[in-house]
Design a protein around this motif. Structure first.
Motif, short mmCIF file in Angstrom:
data_model
loop_
_atom_site.label_atom_id
_atom_site.label_comp_id
_atom_site.label_asym_id
_atom_site.label_seq_id
_atom_site.Cartn_x
_atom_site.Cartn_y
_atom_site.Cartn_z
N GLY A 222 0.84 -1.23 -0.17
CA GLY A 222 0.10 0.06 0.04
C GLY A 222 0.91 1.34 -0.06
O GLY A 222 0.27 2.40 0.25
N ARG A 223 1.97 1.27 -0.41
CA ARG A 223 2.91 2.38 -0.26
C ARG A 223 3.09 2.94 -1.80
O ARG A 223 3.76 4.08 -1.98
CB ARG A 223 4.43 1.98 0.05
N TRP A 224 2.55 2.32 -2.91
CA TRP A 224 2.45 2.84 -4.09
C TRP A 224 1.92 4.26 -4.15
O TRP A 224 0.85 4.39 -3.79
CB TRP A 224 1.89 2.16 -5.02
N LYS A 225 2.60 5.25 -4.89
CA LYS A 225 2.12 6.59 -5.15
C LYS A 225 2.04 6.83 -6.58
O LYS A 225 2.73 6.77 -7.19
CB LYS A 225 2.86 7.72 -4.20
N SER A 226 0.93 7.38 -6.90
CA SER A 226 0.43 7.97 -8.28
C SER A 226 1.37 9.45 -8.34
O SER A 226 0.82 10.27 -7.70
CB SER A 226 -0.82 7.94 -8.78
N ASN A 227 2.56 9.41 -8.99
CA ASN A 227 3.38 10.74 -8.72
C ASN A 227 3.51 11.62 -10.08
O ASN A 227 4.25 12.34 -10.25
CB ASN A 227 4.45 10.47 -8.25
N GLY A 228 2.74 11.06 -11.26
CA GLY A 228 2.70 11.78 -12.41
C GLY A 228 3.86 11.19 -13.26
O GLY A 228 3.88 11.76 -14.62
N ASP A 229 4.50 10.20 -12.94
CA ASP A 229 5.36 9.62 -14.05
C ASP A 229 4.51 9.03 -14.90
O ASP A 229 3.50 8.12 -14.75
CB ASP A 229 6.45 8.38 -13.17
N THR A 230 5.03 9.01 -16.12
CA THR A 230 4.11 8.46 -17.46
C THR A 230 4.65 7.09 -17.96
O THR A 230 5.89 6.76 -17.73
CB THR A 230 4.30 9.47 -18.51
N ILE A 231 3.94 6.33 -18.47
CA ILE A 231 4.14 5.23 -19.38
C ILE A 231 4.42 5.64 -20.81
O ILE A 231 3.44 6.13 -21.23
CB ILE A 231 3.33 3.89 -18.91
N CYS A 232 5.33 5.52 -21.45
CA CYS A 232 5.73 5.97 -22.78
C CYS A 232 5.61 4.86 -23.96
O CYS A 232 6.61 4.13 -23.55
CB CYS A 232 6.87 6.93 -22.58
N ARG A 233 5.07 5.31 -24.96
CA ARG A 233 5.00 4.08 -25.87
C ARG A 233 4.57 4.67 -27.15
O ARG A 233 4.22 5.82 -27.27
CB ARG A 233 3.85 3.14 -25.35
N ASN A 234 4.77 3.92 -28.14
CA ASN A 234 4.18 4.51 -29.54
C ASN A 234 3.52 3.06 -30.14
O ASN A 234 3.48 1.96 -29.37
CB ASN A 234 5.00 4.89 -30.39
N GLY A 235 3.11 2.94 -31.26
CA GLY A 235 2.50 1.69 -31.79
C GLY A 235 3.33 0.57 -31.94
O GLY A 235 2.82 -0.58 -32.02
N THR A 236 4.57 0.84 -31.87
CA THR A 236 5.71 -0.53 -32.08
C THR A 236 6.35 -0.73 -30.98
O THR A 236 7.49 -1.65 -31.09
CB THR A 236 6.40 -0.26 -33.56
N ARG A 237 6.51 0.18 -29.89
CA ARG A 237 7.56 -0.04 -28.92
C ARG A 237 7.26 0.64 -27.56
O ARG A 237 6.60 1.70 -27.45
CB ARG A 237 8.87 0.72 -29.41
N MET A 238 7.44 0.19 -26.60
CA MET A 238 7.40 0.64 -25.02
C MET A 238 8.64 1.23 -24.87
O MET A 238 9.78 0.86 -25.17
CB MET A 238 7.15 -0.42 -24.25
N ILE A 239 8.52 2.67 -24.50
CA ILE A 239 9.81 3.51 -24.45
C ILE A 239 10.03 3.64 -22.72
O ILE A 239 11.29 3.76 -22.63
CB ILE A 239 9.64 5.11 -24.90
#
Length: 264
Positions: free
Chosen positions: A41-58
């Motif tokens: 229960g320590r996970w915090k939503s801090n604004g960090d993003t998951i970045c991707r496009n149609g062919t790759r997770m960045i």
């Protein structure tokens, strides 16, 4: 570019990872670190993003793997449609470590304190000799709440110094642990060890100091767990009034010993 706020479920994470190609190697220890924060229960939503496009997770593979391993869904901001050539611009800034977190809280000696809390907790869990044990920033904050008197041990260590005989974090951690039995005795032990004055040649503290002084100029330095083991053995002998001729810890071979524990 498209930005969405979603619930990152194990199923969605698995879908994202299907295009996780040409990414940096997965750090399994970091995945476990994130997973512990999620489960406890320590996970915090801090604004960090998951970045991707149609062919790759960045960016975001470690979060996705942690969600899959724990089965826990978390809120996430997803940025899609980025160009492939932005990968080398991600995570280039300085990572916020536990010392940074304690510094922002106004803690003194924050770097040594953050490291010593790990020493204390690993000893309490019987893992001081183990390698590769990692703690998240949130876990370090909780450890300070659990072991608040570590602050006093940090202040003592700064006052007495180490003269490079032992890592500062180890001195603070062991001083704290010894203080749980007798703070005055812990202060005396470390003061005599660092100063090296008025010590008989058969004193456990004298033998330990001689070994540590020699280690400062040795080509092959003693590992920190080994220094911890010798220090604990010297403390135990000194507390029981024993004189000793040798000070060693057999960590392997036919005479292998378990990691020593502090005694009163």
């Amino acid at each position: 570019m498209e930005i969405q706020q979603i619930t990152l479920t194990p199923e969605v994470a698995a879908e994202f990872l299907r295009v996780n190609t040409s990414n940096r190697p997965l750090n399994k220890s970091h995945v476990k670190e994130l997973g512990r924060d999620m489960k406890e229960g320590r996970w915090k939503s801090n604004g960090d993003t998951i970045c991707r496009n149609g062919t790759r997770m960045i960016d975001g593979q470690h979060r996705c793997h942690a969600v899959i391993e724990t089965g826990i869904s978390i809120p996430a901001i997803v940025v899609s449609g980025l160009a492939d050539d932005v990968f080398d611009t991600k995570d280039c800034g300085k990572r916020r470590g536990a010392a940074d977190v304690l510094a922002t809280r106004g803690e003194k000696y924050y770097a040594a304190l953050a490291a010593s809390l790990q020493v204390i907790d690993r000893y309490m869990k019987g893992m001081l000799a183990n390698k590769g044990v990692r703690y998240s920033n949130s876990e370090i904050e909780l450890l300070l709440e659990k072991y608040p008197e570590a602050r006093e041990s940090a202040a003592f260590s700064v006052k007495v110094g180490t003269k490079r005989l032992v890592p500062n974090s180890l001195m603070i951690g062991l001083h704290y642990l010894m203080s749980q039995f007798d703070r005055d005795a812990a202060n005396e032990f470390w003061t005599m060890l660092i100063a090296g004055s008025n010590l008989d040649s058969d004193s456990p503290i004298f033998l330990l100091r001689e070994r540590l002084v020699a280690n400062t100029v040795a080509k092959a330095r003693l590992r920190t767990p080994y220094i911890a083991a010798l220090t604990i053995k010297a403390w135990n002998a000194w507390r029981s009034g024993k004189t000793v001729k040798t000070l060693r810890w057999s960590e392997s071979g036919k005479t292998k010993e378990g990691f020593p524990m502090l005694s009163r």
